[in-house]
Design a protein around this motif. Structure first.
Motif, PDB file in Angstrom:
ATOM      1  N   ASP A  19       0.833  -1.218   0.000  1.00 38.33           N
ATOM      2  CA  ASP A  19       0.000   0.000   0.000  1.00 38.33           C
ATOM      3  C   ASP A  19       0.860   1.258   0.000  1.00 38.33           C
ATOM      4  N   TYR A  20       1.816   1.331   0.954  1.00 43.02           N
ATOM      5  CA  TYR A  20       2.554   2.591   1.010  1.00 43.02           C
ATOM      6  C   TYR A  20       3.479   2.760  -0.186  1.00 43.02           C
ATOM      7  N   MET A  21       3.906   1.659  -0.779  1.00 39.50           N
ATOM      8  CA  MET A  21       4.735   1.805  -1.974  1.00 39.50           C
ATOM      9  C   MET A  21       3.914   2.347  -3.146  1.00 39.50           C
ATOM     10  N   GLU A  24       1.459   4.385  -2.770  1.00 36.29           N
ATOM     11  CA  GLU A  24       1.117   5.775  -2.491  1.00 36.29           C
ATOM     12  C   GLU A  24       2.338   6.683  -2.546  1.00 36.29           C
ATOM     13  N   GLU A  25       3.499   6.052  -2.725  1.00 36.34           N
ATOM     14  CA  GLU A  25       4.743   6.820  -2.763  1.00 36.34           C
ATOM     15  C   GLU A  25       4.797   7.707  -3.999  1.00 36.34           C
ATOM     16  N   GLU A  26       5.586   8.776  -3.868  1.00 30.40           N
ATOM     17  CA  GLU A  26       5.781   9.640  -5.038  1.00 30.40           C
ATOM     18  C   GLU A  26       6.616   8.898  -6.066  1.00 30.40           C
TER      19      GLU A  26
END
Lengths: 99, 322
Positions: free
Chosen positions: A90-92, A94-96
């Motif tokens: 998930d956080y990957m 949402e990463e820029e």
């Protein structure tokens, strides 16, 4: 298709990030480059740290793009490991994007 | 350097102990004790060990002759062994199972792997209780390896307290400290700001990129603080001249909320403490009210996501309406 058993390398607690990096560089990335689907088998792995899982897959997602997740399969994960993997994917996503 | 071990120094009441440490002159180390009884958190014992490792002249160790019953405890937990001090105490070594993990110096990955394997049987706990303990130890010790640049590795100790059914863990290093580690990527004014950044999810000293690098996500310390928060326990982080303490969440407060900004938690902060060269971390994990780790992960996922969204939003360019 390439199936990678984690337990022989990590033991029942997957926390060693050096092992994660070795698996990523020596086994996962070459198989993906070879257009294979990779199955990461967590059989007998009871627990893992977020840091281990981050070291295992985050760089692949960052470099290859989110679509690569479709070619990474996770097998025999208990609920805790499933949740930790989901946190990382998930956080990957949402990463820029890096330029 | 001078250190006085008071009657009691646990995470809840550690502040006077930290205030009292005299760290200025590292050519010698003098240790004194409360004469009646000493009962301290493992972080305190790890800090003494770290001070000893940074003492320049190893022949300049002065230890007050101990008359208290605590001297047997110090012998068994390995404090005198680390100090190379012959206490003259002849005790029968009991099996430490279920009670404590002696002060141990861990310098590399292999030693950490072995330590975790050896530690589990000592704790005599169910797997679901051991998992967060293993998790905390692995993440804290790896932080030392990856960020502290400490020559002497990570110093760790843990103790099980039967009455409160709590495991207390200390992990200490005498490396570069959080401020210097974070400063590689961020402009940081003070040690307390550095601690704040280190506890914020998605921030690592290795990059300014949200999401971290291939090796660091900047999530480890946030996870650890969250384990303490969800279990309504203490968590202390001391580096440079600053200390952050997560206070216990009262039981009457039913709903636990994880905050990405650690200062929004019920906490205390202190600055201008004696300058600790490196980082000292202490955490308590009560096994009674142990929150299911899976539920904690749900909360973490939610908070982490929210935080990344907020951070990205902050970087959005705003249209200028003129």
């Amino acid at each position: 298709m390439k199936e990678i058993e984690l337990f022989p390398k990590t033991g029942n607690f997957a926390e060693n990030k050096d092992v994660a990096r070795e698996l990523r560089i020596n086994e996962i990335i070459p198989a993906l480059k070879n257009h294979q689907v990779v199955i990461l088998d967590f059989n007998k792995v009871d627990s893992a740290t977020q840091s281990f899982l981050h070291a295992l897959i985050s760089d692949i997602i960052r470099k290859e793009g989110y679509e690569i997740i479709d070619r990474l399969n996770f097998k025999n994960c208990n609920d805790t490991i499933k949740k930790l993997i989901t946190i990382v994917t998930d956080y990957m996503q949402e990463e820029e994007p890096t330029v | 350097m001078k250190i006085h071990l008071p009657n009691s120094a646990f995470l809840g009441n550690i502040d006077p102990f930290l205030d009292s440490i005299d760290i200025d002159d590292n050519s010698s180390l003098e240790i004194t004790f409360n004469e009646k009884w000493v009962s301290v958190h493992p972080i305190v014992l790890c800090m003494i060990s770290a001070l000893w490792l940074s003492t320049k002249n190893k022949s300049n160790l002065k230890i007050q002759t101990l008359e208290t019953k605590s001297k047997n405890y110090f012998e068994r937990i390995g404090l005198f062994k680390i100090l190379g001090y012959d206490s003259g105490i002849n005790i029968v070594e009991h099996d430490p199972s279920g009670r404590f993990i002696p002060i141990t110096i861990i310098k590399n990955s292999d030693e950490l792997n072995n330590f975790i394997k050896d530690m589990i049987p000592l704790l005599h706990q169910e797997p679901e209780q051991v998992n967060p303990i293993k998790y905390v130890i692995s993440e804290l010790v790896r932080n030392v390896f990856e960020h502290s640049k400490s020559n002497s590795g990570a110093i760790i100790s843990a103790q099980y307290y039967k009455k409160s059914n709590t495991i207390r863990i200390g992990v200490v290093d005498n490396g570069i400290g959080i401020k210097e580690a974070i400063s590689k990527s961020y402009n940081i004014e003070s040690d307390i700001d550095a601690i704040k950044m280190a506890l914020t999810p998605g921030i690592t000293g290795t990059t300014t990129n949200i999401g971290g690098t291939e090796f660091n996500a900047g999530a480890g310390l946030f996870f650890i603080k969250s384990i303490a928060k969800v279990n309504r326990d203490f968590f202390v982080m001391y580096s440079g001249d600053a200390m952050y303490k997560l206070l216990r969440t009262p039981v009457k407060k039913k709903k636990i909320i994880l905050y990405s900004d650690p200062f929004n938690d019920r906490c205390s902060k202190k600055e201008k403490l004696p300058y600790w060269q490196g980082t000292a971390v202490g955490i308590d994990i009560c096994l009674d009210k142990h929150q299911i780790f899976d539920q904690l992960l749900d909360l973490i996922k939610k908070t982490y996501r929210k935080n990344i969204k907020e951070k990205k939003k902050k970087r959005f360019k705003k249209p200028r309406f003129i």
